[in-house]
Design a protein around this motif. Structure first.
Motif, PDB file in Angstrom:
ATOM      1  N   GLU A  79       0.869  -1.180  -0.052  1.00  0.00           N
ATOM      2  CA  GLU A  79      -0.146   0.162   0.126  1.00  0.00           C
ATOM      3  C   GLU A  79       0.888   1.294   0.004  1.00  0.00           C
ATOM      4  O   GLU A  79       0.633   2.139  -0.816  1.00  0.00           O
ATOM      5  CB  GLU A  79      -0.998  -0.150   1.238  1.00  0.00           C
ATOM      6  CG  GLU A  79      -2.007  -0.976   1.102  1.00  0.00           C
ATOM      7  CD  GLU A  79      -3.258  -0.582   0.648  1.00  0.00           C
ATOM      8  OE1 GLU A  79      -3.607   0.685   1.007  1.00  0.00           O
ATOM      9  OE2 GLU A  79      -3.824  -1.199  -0.237  1.00  0.00           O
ATOM     10  N   ARG A  82       1.963   1.761  -3.634  1.00  0.00           N
ATOM     11  CA  ARG A  82       0.652   2.332  -4.324  1.00  0.00           C
ATOM     12  C   ARG A  82       0.137   3.503  -4.032  1.00  0.00           C
ATOM     13  O   ARG A  82      -0.247   4.240  -5.120  1.00  0.00           O
ATOM     14  CB  ARG A  82      -0.335   0.998  -4.228  1.00  0.00           C
ATOM     15  CG  ARG A  82       0.262  -0.292  -4.803  1.00  0.00           C
ATOM     16  CD  ARG A  82      -0.684  -1.503  -4.500  1.00  0.00           C
ATOM     17  NE  ARG A  82      -1.835  -1.706  -5.369  1.00  0.00           N
ATOM     18  CZ  ARG A  82      -2.949  -2.445  -4.878  1.00  0.00           C
ATOM     19  NH1 ARG A  82      -2.947  -2.672  -3.845  1.00  0.00           N
ATOM     20  NH2 ARG A  82      -4.000  -2.616  -5.751  1.00  0.00           N
ATOM     21  N   ASN A  83      -0.017   3.768  -2.788  1.00  0.00           N
ATOM     22  CA  ASN A  83      -0.358   5.300  -2.416  1.00  0.00           C
ATOM     23  C   ASN A  83       0.323   6.202  -2.899  1.00  0.00           C
ATOM     24  O   ASN A  83      -0.039   7.362  -3.545  1.00  0.00           O
ATOM     25  CB  ASN A  83      -0.754   5.329  -0.956  1.00  0.00           C
ATOM     26  CG  ASN A  83      -1.788   4.548  -0.529  1.00  0.00           C
ATOM     27  OD1 ASN A  83      -2.591   4.100  -1.141  1.00  0.00           O
ATOM     28  ND2 ASN A  83      -1.792   4.090   0.982  1.00  0.00           N
ATOM     29  N   VAL A  86      -0.216   6.780  -6.506  1.00  0.00           N
ATOM     30  CA  VAL A  86      -1.509   7.507  -6.796  1.00  0.00           C
ATOM     31  C   VAL A  86      -1.271   9.066  -6.703  1.00  0.00           C
ATOM     32  O   VAL A  86      -1.730   9.820  -7.363  1.00  0.00           O
ATOM     33  CB  VAL A  86      -2.515   6.671  -6.115  1.00  0.00           C
ATOM     34  CG1 VAL A  86      -3.849   7.844  -5.740  1.00  0.00           C
ATOM     35  CG2 VAL A  86      -3.092   5.701  -6.382  1.00  0.00           C
ATOM     36  N   GLU A  87      -0.655   9.116  -5.455  1.00  0.00           N
ATOM     37  CA  GLU A  87      -0.611  10.651  -5.044  1.00  0.00           C
ATOM     38  C   GLU A  87       0.456  11.404  -6.007  1.00  0.00           C
ATOM     39  O   GLU A  87      -0.107  12.539  -6.341  1.00  0.00           O
ATOM     40  CB  GLU A  87      -0.194  10.571  -3.718  1.00  0.00           C
ATOM     41  CG  GLU A  87      -0.450  11.860  -2.932  1.00  0.00           C
ATOM     42  CD  GLU A  87       0.216  11.736  -1.583  1.00  0.00           C
ATOM     43  OE1 GLU A  87      -0.206  10.874  -0.913  1.00  0.00           O
ATOM     44  OE2 GLU A  87       1.047  12.881  -1.235  1.00  0.00           O
ATOM     45  N   LYS A  98      -7.366   5.386  -8.280  1.00  0.00           N
ATOM     46  CA  LYS A  98      -7.267   4.850  -7.008  1.00  0.00           C
ATOM     47  C   LYS A  98      -6.089   3.898  -6.623  1.00  0.00           C
ATOM     48  O   LYS A  98      -5.711   3.331  -7.761  1.00  0.00           O
ATOM     49  CB  LYS A  98      -8.739   4.189  -6.861  1.00  0.00           C
ATOM     50  CG  LYS A  98      -9.844   5.300  -6.888  1.00  0.00           C
ATOM     51  CD  LYS A  98     -10.382   5.756  -5.629  1.00  0.00           C
ATOM     52  CE  LYS A  98     -11.413   6.643  -5.641  1.00  0.00           C
ATOM     53  NZ  LYS A  98     -11.475   7.952  -6.700  1.00  0.00           N
ATOM     54  N   THR A  99      -5.726   3.629  -5.459  1.00  0.00           N
ATOM     55  CA  THR A  99      -4.989   2.593  -5.071  1.00  0.00           C
ATOM     56  C   THR A  99      -5.233   1.232  -5.688  1.00  0.00           C
ATOM     57  O   THR A  99      -4.090   0.613  -6.147  1.00  0.00           O
ATOM     58  CB  THR A  99      -4.730   2.708  -3.493  1.00  0.00           C
ATOM     59  OG1 THR A  99      -4.317   3.908  -3.190  1.00  0.00           O
ATOM     60  CG2 THR A  99      -3.643   1.553  -3.157  1.00  0.00           C
ATOM     61  N   ASP A 100      -6.303   0.819  -5.520  1.00  0.00           N
ATOM     62  CA  ASP A 100      -6.830  -0.653  -6.090  1.00  0.00           C
ATOM     63  C   ASP A 100      -6.727  -0.532  -7.631  1.00  0.00           C
ATOM     64  O   ASP A 100      -7.086  -1.635  -8.321  1.00  0.00           O
ATOM     65  CB  ASP A 100      -7.874  -1.048  -5.432  1.00  0.00           C
ATOM     66  CG  ASP A 100      -9.154  -0.345  -5.713  1.00  0.00           C
ATOM     67  OD1 ASP A 100      -8.979   0.735  -6.280  1.00  0.00           O
ATOM     68  OD2 ASP A 100     -10.283  -0.799  -5.287  1.00  0.00           O
ATOM     69  N   GLU A 304       9.476   3.818  -3.574  1.00  0.00           N
ATOM     70  CA  GLU A 304       8.757   4.641  -2.656  1.00  0.00           C
ATOM     71  C   GLU A 304       9.761   5.758  -2.403  1.00  0.00           C
ATOM     72  O   GLU A 304       9.082   7.071  -2.736  1.00  0.00           O
ATOM     73  CB  GLU A 304       8.352   4.101  -1.533  1.00  0.00           C
ATOM     74  CG  GLU A 304       7.340   5.036  -0.673  1.00  0.00           C
ATOM     75  CD  GLU A 304       7.533   4.508   0.858  1.00  0.00           C
ATOM     76  OE1 GLU A 304       8.325   3.823   1.369  1.00  0.00           O
ATOM     77  OE2 GLU A 304       6.608   5.239   1.714  1.00  0.00           O
TER      78      GLU A 304
END
Ligand code: PLP
Length: 411
Positions: A79, A82-83, A86-87, A98-100, A304
């Motif tokens: 997450e 992925r977050n 997205v951001e 969206k994350t998913d 990240e």
């Protein structure tokens, strides 16, 4: 008796990089004193930036503790990454992802290759030519290409979209109806781009024909000009028809670390034979959970870190370095009298070889004449014949030296 997947027999052997290596080895053996400058293969050369190294060191230490140890991670990616994607790659630019809808993977090569799993064999596929060969070959393996016609140098069921100087490297919409369209911009090998207006036409086409666009934006970080879309989702409606592929390989030098991701908005639909709408996100998720066990935790922490303040700044410097090389090569070739494309929003410089020469003849001339190695355009498809690719991924010194040699050679 085990029967093979005979689609593999339809694959055309690619001797491109092995032939280049062989020719270079032979030349070096005969001319050991010559310094060869390699501007052929599209691999990066700048080291991983400190922000990513720090993140990996930290993650390694965590793995050695009881509390921090990580076993299998989520197949779709952690997450935290992925977050961050997205951001930083979408929401920040006003794109609602969206994350998913994000699936982290170990490379855009695997993603653009594996995506064919979720589509039926009967789909009509359109692919630009010249092209990153993975798109063609994986469709051949899946039995979607039909036979290879040696005379015409094409697979019978593939719709080829030529991109050459004649059409300004802007593919024309297919005359026949196609179901799956591969687009890659900034393009490998030509280094050219589509403007938003040009990309809009493809989104409209896909909407009208219920097709899906597979949009490879592995080189988006090299875009310098305004009005060139970094993501296909900048185009209204694209979230209904497009899957996007991104990679940390060229953006952050992860060709050896391996990390990428696919975006499949939940609104992108395929169809069953009975006409039922099926979510491609759901199919890809099912495929991912069945065939993939996720990217290493350590590498995902490094990915990240590309979004941290320091990470962003450090990566920008590396990209700037390659962009400057691209400029040096592009401007130098133009001064030497070549017709040159790409190199502005891309690390690839695509040049027209002098009249009446083939791409391979130019390769030999360049190697023997000035000891520079590039990639013959014909290796990327029939419409690459007569062109030649140089890359900005070498050192600045080599880029300058290569151009000096070419200028002297020409004059
Ligand atoms: N897509 C394109 C257009 C490429 O040129 C490349 C690599 O050269 C890839 C994808 C592969 O990227 P990755 O290293 O993430 O597998």
């Amino acid at each position: 008796m085990s029967l093979i997947n005979e689609n593999f027999l339809e694959l055309q052997d690619s001797y491109l990089f092995s032939t280049i290596a062989k020719k270079v080895a032979e030349y070096t053996k005969e001319n050991p004193d010559k310094k060869i400058i390699k501007l052929g293969i599209g691999d990066v050369t700048r080291p991983i930036v400190p922000a990513c190294l720090d993140a990996m060191h930290k993650a390694i230490d965590e793995m050695g503790t009881q509390e921090g140890f990580k076993g299998y991670g989520p197949e779709q990616g952690y997450e935290f990454l992925r977050n961050a994607i997205v951001e930083n790659d979408y929401n920040q630019y006003g794109i609602d992802i969206k994350t998913d809808e994000i699936f982290v993977s170990d490379g855009a090569k695997c993603d653009t290759g594996n995506i064919v799993d979720i589509f039926a064999k009967d789909n009509k596929v359109a692919i630009t030519d010249p092209v990153y060969p993975v798109y063609i070959d994986t469709n051949v393996m899946a039995g979607r290409s039909g036979k290879f016609n040696k005379e015409k140098e094409i697979y019978e069921n593939i719709v080829y979209l030529p991109v050459t100087a004649e059409n300004n490297f802007i593919p024309e919409l297919p005359k026949e109806k196609v179901d799956i369209i591969y687009l890659c911009f900034p393009n490998n090998p030509t280094g050219t781009v589509l403007t938003k207006d040009e990309l809009k036409k493809w989104v409209y086409y896909a909407k009208e024909n219920k097709s899906v666009i597979l949009y490879d934006s592995a080189y988006e970080a090299f875009i310098t000009e305004d009005n060139i879309p970094h993501s296909i989702y900048e185009i209204e409606g694209a979230k209904d028809v497009a899957i996007e592929f991104r990679s940390y390989s060229k953006t952050a030098g992860f060709t050896g670390l391996r990390c990428a991701y696919v975006v499949i908005p939940k609104t992108v639909k395929g169809f069953s034979k009975t006409g039922e709408e099926i979510s491609l996100n759901k199919l890809w998720n099912r495929r991912t959970c069945t065939k993939f066990n996720g990217v290493s935790y350590i590498v995902q922490r490094a990915a990240e870190a590309t979004y941290s303040k320091e990470g962003k700044e450090q990566i920008k410097q590396n990209i700037k370095y390659y962009q400057e090389n691209a400029q040096i090569i592009k401007n130098g070739l133009e001064e030497a009298g070549y017709s040159v494309y790409g190199g502005v929003n891309s690390p690839y410089i695509w040049l027209k070889v002098p009249d009446k020469m083939t791409s391979w003849e130019f390769f030999d001339a360049l190697l023997n004449g000035v000891n520079i190695v590039g990639t013959p355009g014909s290796g990327f498809g029939k419409h690459g014949e007569g062109y030649f690719r140089l890359t900005a991924f070498g050192t600045k010194e080599d880029s300058i030296e290569a151009i000096n040699r070419i200028k002297k050679w020409k004059n």
